[in-house]
Design a protein around this motif. Structure first.
Motif, PDB file in Angstrom:
ATOM      1  N   SER A 190      17.807 -12.182  -0.268  1.00  0.00           N
ATOM      2  CA  SER A 190      16.361 -12.324  -0.373  1.00  0.00           C
ATOM      3  C   SER A 190      15.706 -11.708   0.848  1.00  0.00           C
ATOM      4  CB  SER A 190      15.962 -13.800  -0.460  1.00  0.00           C
ATOM      5  OG  SER A 190      16.503 -14.409  -1.604  1.00  0.00           O
ATOM      6  N   CYS A 191      14.534 -11.157   0.643  1.00  0.00           N
ATOM      7  CA  CYS A 191      13.723 -10.609   1.732  1.00  0.00           C
ATOM      8  C   CYS A 191      12.341 -11.233   1.581  1.00  0.00           C
ATOM      9  CB  CYS A 191      13.662  -9.095   1.624  1.00  0.00           C
ATOM     10  SG  CYS A 191      12.505  -8.322   2.791  1.00  0.00           S
ATOM     11  N   ALA A 192      12.025 -12.179   2.455  1.00  0.00           N
ATOM     12  CA  ALA A 192      10.745 -12.874   2.405  1.00  0.00           C
ATOM     13  C   ALA A 192       9.783 -12.234   3.392  1.00  0.00           C
ATOM     14  CB  ALA A 192      10.933 -14.347   2.728  1.00  0.00           C
ATOM     15  N   ALA A 193       8.618 -11.856   2.898  1.00  0.00           N
ATOM     16  CA  ALA A 193       7.647 -11.127   3.700  1.00  0.00           C
ATOM     17  C   ALA A 193       6.424 -11.974   3.990  1.00  0.00           C
ATOM     18  CB  ALA A 193       7.222  -9.850   2.981  1.00  0.00           C
ATOM     19  N   SER A 194       5.819 -11.722   5.153  1.00  0.00           N
ATOM     20  CA  SER A 194       4.565 -12.377   5.503  1.00  0.00           C
ATOM     21  C   SER A 194       3.821 -11.510   6.501  1.00  0.00           C
ATOM     22  CB  SER A 194       4.816 -13.773   6.083  1.00  0.00           C
ATOM     23  OG  SER A 194       5.607 -13.699   7.250  1.00  0.00           O
ATOM     24  N   GLY A 195       2.507 -11.716   6.578  1.00  0.00           N
ATOM     25  CA  GLY A 195       1.705 -11.020   7.568  1.00  0.00           C
ATOM     26  C   GLY A 195       1.145  -9.686   7.129  1.00  0.00           C
ATOM     27  N   PHE A 196       1.366  -9.301   5.855  1.00  0.00           N
ATOM     28  CA  PHE A 196       0.777  -8.072   5.333  1.00  0.00           C
ATOM     29  C   PHE A 196       0.594  -8.232   3.826  1.00  0.00           C
ATOM     30  CE2 PHE A 196       4.656  -6.259   3.454  1.00  0.00           C
ATOM     31  CZ  PHE A 196       5.666  -6.869   4.183  1.00  0.00           C
ATOM     32  N   THR A 197      -0.123  -7.301   3.222  1.00  0.00           N
ATOM     33  CA  THR A 197      -0.420  -7.380   1.788  1.00  0.00           C
ATOM     34  C   THR A 197       0.791  -6.878   1.009  1.00  0.00           C
ATOM     35  OG1 THR A 197      -2.744  -6.968   2.302  1.00  0.00           O
ATOM     36  CG2 THR A 197      -2.064  -6.777  -0.009  1.00  0.00           C
ATOM     37  N   PHE A 198       1.634  -7.796   0.665  1.00  0.00           N
ATOM     38  CA  PHE A 198       2.949  -7.492   0.081  1.00  0.00           C
ATOM     39  C   PHE A 198       2.836  -6.587  -1.136  1.00  0.00           C
ATOM     40  CE2 PHE A 198       7.355  -8.307  -0.518  1.00  0.00           C
ATOM     41  CZ  PHE A 198       7.574  -8.467  -1.873  1.00  0.00           C
ATOM     42  N   ASP A 199       1.858  -6.825  -1.995  1.00  0.00           N
ATOM     43  CA  ASP A 199       1.733  -6.075  -3.248  1.00  0.00           C
ATOM     44  C   ASP A 199       1.566  -4.578  -3.022  1.00  0.00           C
ATOM     45  OD1 ASP A 199      -0.105  -8.452  -5.355  1.00  0.00           O
ATOM     46  OD2 ASP A 199       1.541  -8.736  -3.937  1.00  0.00           O
ATOM     47  N   ASP A 200       1.089  -4.185  -1.841  1.00  0.00           N
ATOM     48  CA  ASP A 200       0.806  -2.770  -1.554  1.00  0.00           C
ATOM     49  C   ASP A 200       1.994  -2.017  -0.965  1.00  0.00           C
ATOM     50  OD1 ASP A 200      -2.592  -3.452  -0.390  1.00  0.00           O
ATOM     51  OD2 ASP A 200      -1.785  -3.151  -2.411  1.00  0.00           O
ATOM     52  N   TYR A 201       3.122  -2.711  -0.838  1.00  0.00           N
ATOM     53  CA  TYR A 201       4.255  -2.129  -0.127  1.00  0.00           C
ATOM     54  C   TYR A 201       5.482  -1.974  -1.014  1.00  0.00           C
ATOM     55  CZ  TYR A 201       2.024  -2.602   4.428  1.00  0.00           C
ATOM     56  OH  TYR A 201       1.197  -2.451   5.514  1.00  0.00           O
ATOM     57  N   ALA A 202       6.168  -0.848  -0.824  1.00  0.00           N
ATOM     58  CA  ALA A 202       7.524  -0.722  -1.335  1.00  0.00           C
ATOM     59  C   ALA A 202       8.473  -1.439  -0.378  1.00  0.00           C
ATOM     60  CB  ALA A 202       7.924   0.749  -1.435  1.00  0.00           C
ATOM     61  N   ILE A 203       9.513  -2.018  -0.934  1.00  0.00           N
ATOM     62  CA  ILE A 203      10.516  -2.712  -0.124  1.00  0.00           C
ATOM     63  C   ILE A 203      11.875  -2.069  -0.368  1.00  0.00           C
ATOM     64  CG2 ILE A 203      11.638  -4.902   0.417  1.00  0.00           C
ATOM     65  CD1 ILE A 203       8.672  -4.916   1.079  1.00  0.00           C
ATOM     66  N   GLY A 204      12.513  -1.704   0.707  1.00  0.00           N
ATOM     67  CA  GLY A 204      13.829  -1.090   0.610  1.00  0.00           C
ATOM     68  C   GLY A 204      14.901  -1.959   1.229  1.00  0.00           C
ATOM     69  N   TRP A 205      16.108  -1.778   0.733  1.00  0.00           N
ATOM     70  CA  TRP A 205      17.284  -2.420   1.323  1.00  0.00           C
ATOM     71  C   TRP A 205      18.165  -1.347   1.952  1.00  0.00           C
ATOM     72  CZ3 TRP A 205      18.188  -7.432   2.210  1.00  0.00           C
ATOM     73  CH2 TRP A 205      17.481  -8.382   1.481  1.00  0.00           C
ATOM     74  N   PHE A 206      18.606  -1.625   3.131  1.00  0.00           N
ATOM     75  CA  PHE A 206      19.490  -0.744   3.879  1.00  0.00           C
ATOM     76  C   PHE A 206      20.712  -1.544   4.318  1.00  0.00           C
ATOM     77  CE2 PHE A 206      16.635   2.881   4.666  1.00  0.00           C
ATOM     78  CZ  PHE A 206      15.434   2.321   4.264  1.00  0.00           C
ATOM     79  N   ARG A 207      21.748  -0.845   4.698  1.00  0.00           N
ATOM     80  CA  ARG A 207      22.903  -1.523   5.266  1.00  0.00           C
ATOM     81  C   ARG A 207      23.524  -0.653   6.346  1.00  0.00           C
ATOM     82  NH1 ARG A 207      26.957  -1.361  -0.021  1.00  0.00           N
ATOM     83  NH2 ARG A 207      27.388   0.898   0.003  1.00  0.00           N
TER      84      ARG A 207
END
Length: 123
Positions: A21-38
């Motif tokens: 899980s990646c829980a986000a806060s402090g910005f407008t989440f709906d406007d952002y792409a979220i990527g996973w890296f390793r």
């Protein structure tokens, strides 16, 4: 304060599953792409999957058919369901956020990063 907090990592046997899980806060989440890296020990960072603000998604070939990325905008959270895990999937997994409607081309286009969660696949 912007935060991305990864969770769900751990030790799993080959063939097992984990959900990150990646829980986000402090910005407008709906406007952002979220990527996973390793990043595996001794190796460079690798982008593995991304979900756009419009729910488009991409995967690298080595995880296609095994990993699934989803987002829940009501919870400001992105998930990475990882099935059929292999020892080669062992790494620290990070999520990152990119402002805009599309899928970024690389890690340097992301605005915010989490601290990572360890995934170890071993018998």
């Amino acid at each position: 304060e912007v935060q991305l907090v990864e969770s769900g990592g751990g030790l799993v046997q080959p063939g097992g599953s984990l959900r990150l899980s990646c829980a986000a806060s402090g910005f407008t989440f709906d406007d952002y792409a979220i990527g996973w890296f390793r990043q595996a020990p001794g190796k460079g960072r690798e982008g593995i999957s991304c979900i756009s603000s419009r729910d488009g998604s991409t995967y690298i070939d080595s995880v296609k058919g095994r990993f699934t990325i989803t987002r829940d905008n009501a919870k400001n959270t992105v998930y990475l369901q990882m099935n059929s895990l292999k020892p080669g999937d062992t790494a620290v997994y990070y999520c990152a956020a990119h402002y805009g409607p599309g899928i970024p081309n690389g890690g340097n286009e992301y605005d915010y990063w989490g601290q990572g969660t360890q995934v170890t696949v071993s018998s």
